[in-house]
Scaffold this motif. Sequence first.
Motif, PDB file in Angstrom:
ATOM      1  N   GLN A   8      29.950  29.552  36.796  1.00 19.21           N
ATOM      2  CA  GLN A   8      30.469  28.909  35.141  1.00 19.21           C
ATOM      3  C   GLN A   8      31.541  29.959  35.002  1.00 19.21           C
ATOM      4  O   GLN A   8      32.790  29.426  34.214  1.00 19.21           O
ATOM      5  N   LEU A   9      31.514  31.220  35.111  1.00 22.38           N
ATOM      6  CA  LEU A   9      32.736  32.023  34.835  1.00 22.38           C
ATOM      7  C   LEU A   9      34.084  31.875  35.625  1.00 22.38           C
ATOM      8  O   LEU A   9      35.089  31.924  35.198  1.00 22.38           O
ATOM      9  N   SER A  10      33.560  31.366  36.985  1.00 23.20           N
ATOM     10  CA  SER A  10      34.729  31.361  37.801  1.00 23.20           C
ATOM     11  C   SER A  10      35.282  30.083  37.588  1.00 23.20           C
ATOM     12  O   SER A  10      36.694  29.942  37.667  1.00 23.20           O
ATOM     13  N   VAL A  11      34.673  28.904  37.286  1.00 21.60           N
ATOM     14  CA  VAL A  11      35.266  27.611  37.044  1.00 21.60           C
ATOM     15  C   VAL A  11      36.000  27.696  35.701  1.00 21.60           C
ATOM     16  O   VAL A  11      37.220  27.021  35.546  1.00 21.60           O
ATOM     17  N   GLU A  12      35.707  28.678  34.850  1.00 24.53           N
ATOM     18  CA  GLU A  12      36.537  28.762  33.576  1.00 24.53           C
ATOM     19  C   GLU A  12      37.753  29.618  33.625  1.00 24.53           C
ATOM     20  O   GLU A  12      38.454  29.837  32.815  1.00 24.53           O
ATOM     21  N   GLY A  13      37.657  30.538  34.982  1.00 25.67           N
ATOM     22  CA  GLY A  13      38.824  31.321  35.164  1.00 25.67           C
ATOM     23  C   GLY A  13      38.626  32.780  34.775  1.00 25.67           C
ATOM     24  O   GLY A  13      39.620  33.637  34.929  1.00 25.67           O
ATOM     25  N   TYR A  14      37.585  33.141  34.497  1.00 25.04           N
ATOM     26  CA  TYR A  14      37.319  34.476  34.083  1.00 25.04           C
ATOM     27  C   TYR A  14      37.234  35.693  35.161  1.00 25.04           C
ATOM     28  O   TYR A  14      37.500  36.631  35.027  1.00 25.04           O
ATOM     29  N   ILE A  15      36.595  35.020  36.080  1.00 28.36           N
ATOM     30  CA  ILE A  15      36.471  35.917  37.274  1.00 28.36           C
ATOM     31  C   ILE A  15      36.911  35.314  38.494  1.00 28.36           C
ATOM     32  O   ILE A  15      37.079  33.916  38.597  1.00 28.36           O
ATOM     33  N   ILE A  16      37.408  36.054  39.638  1.00 31.06           N
ATOM     34  CA  ILE A  16      37.888  35.262  40.953  1.00 31.06           C
ATOM     35  C   ILE A  16      36.883  35.865  42.065  1.00 31.06           C
ATOM     36  O   ILE A  16      36.665  37.082  41.894  1.00 31.06           O
ATOM     37  N   SER A  17      36.744  34.935  42.883  1.00 29.80           N
ATOM     38  CA  SER A  17      35.855  35.410  44.210  1.00 29.80           C
ATOM     39  C   SER A  17      36.832  35.196  45.292  1.00 29.80           C
ATOM     40  O   SER A  17      37.524  34.706  45.469  1.00 29.80           O
ATOM     41  N   LYS A  18      36.721  36.665  46.063  1.00 25.57           N
ATOM     42  CA  LYS A  18      37.402  37.148  46.992  1.00 25.57           C
ATOM     43  C   LYS A  18      36.446  37.050  48.266  1.00 25.57           C
ATOM     44  O   LYS A  18      35.649  37.729  48.135  1.00 25.57           O
ATOM     45  N   GLN A  19      37.081  36.292  49.150  1.00 22.77           N
ATOM     46  CA  GLN A  19      35.941  36.113  50.516  1.00 22.77           C
ATOM     47  C   GLN A  19      35.832  37.522  51.154  1.00 22.77           C
ATOM     48  O   GLN A  19      36.669  38.435  51.387  1.00 22.77           O
ATOM     49  N   SER A  20      34.373  37.642  51.405  1.00 22.84           N
ATOM     50  CA  SER A  20      34.007  38.873  51.927  1.00 22.84           C
ATOM     51  C   SER A  20      34.284  40.179  51.032  1.00 22.84           C
ATOM     52  O   SER A  20      33.905  41.156  51.441  1.00 22.84           O
ATOM     53  N   ALA A  21      34.743  40.016  49.671  1.00 23.75           N
ATOM     54  CA  ALA A  21      35.019  41.167  48.831  1.00 23.75           C
ATOM     55  C   ALA A  21      34.217  41.131  47.735  1.00 23.75           C
ATOM     56  O   ALA A  21      33.813  42.064  47.159  1.00 23.75           O
ATOM     57  N   GLY A  22      33.741  39.819  47.369  1.00 28.03           N
ATOM     58  CA  GLY A  22      32.974  39.979  45.842  1.00 28.03           C
ATOM     59  C   GLY A  22      33.760  39.310  44.912  1.00 28.03           C
ATOM     60  O   GLY A  22      34.753  38.454  45.107  1.00 28.03           O
ATOM     61  N   PHE A  23      33.235  39.526  43.632  1.00 25.25           N
ATOM     62  CA  PHE A  23      33.852  38.852  42.464  1.00 25.25           C
ATOM     63  C   PHE A  23      34.613  40.051  41.856  1.00 25.25           C
ATOM     64  O   PHE A  23      34.503  41.173  41.523  1.00 25.25           O
ATOM     65  N   PHE A  24      35.710  39.533  41.028  1.00 25.08           N
ATOM     66  CA  PHE A  24      36.786  40.348  40.601  1.00 25.08           C
ATOM     67  C   PHE A  24      37.292  39.676  39.186  1.00 25.08           C
ATOM     68  O   PHE A  24      37.199  38.480  38.921  1.00 25.08           O
ATOM     69  N   ILE A  25      37.519  40.469  37.982  1.00 22.32           N
ATOM     70  CA  ILE A  25      37.858  39.899  36.611  1.00 22.32           C
ATOM     71  C   ILE A  25      39.326  39.483  36.906  1.00 22.32           C
ATOM     72  O   ILE A  25      40.328  40.088  37.717  1.00 22.32           O
ATOM     73  N   ALA A  26      39.645  38.332  36.401  1.00 27.92           N
ATOM     74  CA  ALA A  26      41.060  37.737  36.539  1.00 27.92           C
ATOM     75  C   ALA A  26      41.874  38.350  35.596  1.00 27.92           C
ATOM     76  O   ALA A  26      41.604  39.168  34.765  1.00 27.92           O
ATOM     77  N   ASP A  27      43.175  38.248  36.049  1.00 30.05           N
ATOM     78  CA  ASP A  27      44.298  38.842  35.338  1.00 30.05           C
ATOM     79  C   ASP A  27      44.630  37.960  34.174  1.00 30.05           C
ATOM     80  O   ASP A  27      45.358  37.123  34.398  1.00 30.05           O
ATOM     81  N   LEU A  28      44.355  38.128  33.153  1.00 32.89           N
ATOM     82  CA  LEU A  28      44.576  37.432  31.659  1.00 32.89           C
ATOM     83  C   LEU A  28      45.468  38.247  30.847  1.00 32.89           C
ATOM     84  O   LEU A  28      45.670  39.197  30.790  1.00 32.89           O
ATOM     85  N   PRO A  29      46.512  37.570  30.306  1.00 33.37           N
ATOM     86  CA  PRO A  29      47.482  37.855  29.238  1.00 33.37           C
ATOM     87  C   PRO A  29      46.673  38.655  28.296  1.00 33.37           C
ATOM     88  O   PRO A  29      45.965  38.364  27.551  1.00 33.37           O
ATOM     89  N   PHE A  30      47.404  40.010  27.970  1.00 30.87           N
ATOM     90  CA  PHE A  30      46.703  40.770  26.849  1.00 30.87           C
ATOM     91  C   PHE A  30      46.631  40.600  25.535  1.00 30.87           C
ATOM     92  O   PHE A  30      45.693  40.857  24.912  1.00 30.87           O
ATOM     93  N   ASP A  31      47.841  39.673  25.366  1.00 31.45           N
ATOM     94  CA  ASP A  31      47.668  39.411  23.688  1.00 31.45           C
ATOM     95  C   ASP A  31      46.731  38.456  23.254  1.00 31.45           C
ATOM     96  O   ASP A  31      46.129  38.274  22.308  1.00 31.45           O
ATOM     97  N   PHE A  32      46.080  37.746  24.215  1.00 29.58           N
ATOM     98  CA  PHE A  32      45.013  36.926  23.985  1.00 29.58           C
ATOM     99  C   PHE A  32      43.707  37.644  23.657  1.00 29.58           C
ATOM    100  O   PHE A  32      42.908  37.202  23.115  1.00 29.58           O
ATOM    101  N   PHE A  33      43.574  38.855  24.346  1.00 26.77           N
ATOM    102  CA  PHE A  33      42.475  39.508  24.182  1.00 26.77           C
ATOM    103  C   PHE A  33      42.467  40.019  22.685  1.00 26.77           C
ATOM    104  O   PHE A  33      41.524  40.137  21.981  1.00 26.77           O
TER     105      PHE A  33
END
Length: 477
Positions: free
Chosen positions: A58-83
């Motif tokens: 669910q986090l991946s399909v909404e774009g919060y995290i990114i799956s990298k093959q053979s590396a695992g899950f990483f936090i997506a790079d999102l614009p700071f002003d929206f945080f």
Amino acid sequence: MITLRSDIKSPFYEQIYEQIKSDILHGYLKPGEKIMGTRSLANLLKISRNTVDRAYQQLSVEGYIISKQSAGFFIADLPFDFFESANKDERDNTNKIKSIAPPKKYPKIKYDLTNNSYTNNLFPTKIWKKHYLNALDTIALKEEITSLQSFQGDYSLRNEISRYVERIRGVKCSPEQIFITSGLQQSIDLLCIYKGHTKANVLMENPTYPKAKEIFQKNNCDISYGEVDKDGLLIDETHHKKHFDFIYTTPSHQFPLGMCMSLERRYELLKYAKENNTFIIEDDYDSELRYYQKPIPALKAIDYYEKVIYLGTFSKILAPSFRMGYIVLPQNITEDFLGKFENYNSTVNLINQIALADLLSSGDYDRLVRKMNYVFKKRFEAFKDGFSSFSLPLSITPNVSGQYFLIEFPEEIDKDILIEKALEQGVRVYDSMLFWHEKYSCPSNSIFLGFSKIPIEDISDCISRLKEAWKNIFIHK
């Protein structure tokens, strides 16, 4: 640290999803940071790995995290002003699609693979009758039955919608922001009237829903187009050179390509709307029909700039002919919008409005949503399994929601011949050309198929007919 509670109704996967998302939005988890793997987190929390997988999906399909093959899950790079914004405020189906008209020599159409109607057995006759009778008893006590109705629609229905969209779509709004309409056509008409008699500039996705395009055209709007990719609508440099009054988009299930707009692209669109004083019209036409994940939060759910006008409908769950939808306006324009229509009255049947409010409050509507998801998921999977046996090379667009899909063939195949051969077998399929602004930009090898009008027990026969129709198609290269 993730804490799971068994004393609340929320399932464990949803608690994991919500806590990780909150940590991302508050900056506790930084862009590019690797998060714990599903197996390790499952062992730590002493739960099933499938539960963690579901949360991560669910986090991946909404774009919060990114799956990298053979590396695992990483936090997506999102614009700071929206945080920053998040921390400050934590608060029609296609019209009949034109295909090759069947000449008289063709057999009678047995299977019409459209998505503009349902099989008869899907209308909830008994349930609707119960709530309609309740509405008749209620309305007998209402003075409104003998009066013209408020332009906004029945308050009880608007109140139930406000509760429903917050619970299902993450949209926080009051009944005062909601306007009941007879569907998408009237909703867009009212927005164009609100804009005034000047020629409004509208940006639409390419491809897009043709009925919406038609309504903008009839309101004398100047329409421009933005391309879409796997992440949704692209705002490029050319769009910064022209002011748009409205941007029409289908972010949760792009019509007709089917992708979900990524979180990063959503933030970019909201930022553009804020900087250019543009309103985004979010057509959330089939948001409830999600087969493999829970519904993705609406764009309106993160509208910290008050720039999204949200359009919803009940036609996908009740019936295409039900013809009732609604508009959720930004709070800052609601009063002005009402002023523009001070002499208007509601054109939506009052008894239907009260019956629908009763349906929503009773929980029966939620049960209907679950039923429709089950039915349409089974139909889609039956088509997908059937097409997997074809010798003709083809691919089906990824589909996690809705009532249609696209089939893509090798480019050298003439899709007009595919459509004609299907008609000879009594099956009507549709050219996807109608959805594109210009013919050259439409893929030459894609065909549109809907599955809302075909019972699941007939899909096998339908597949067999298409297999017969297309078995020797390569001789037509």
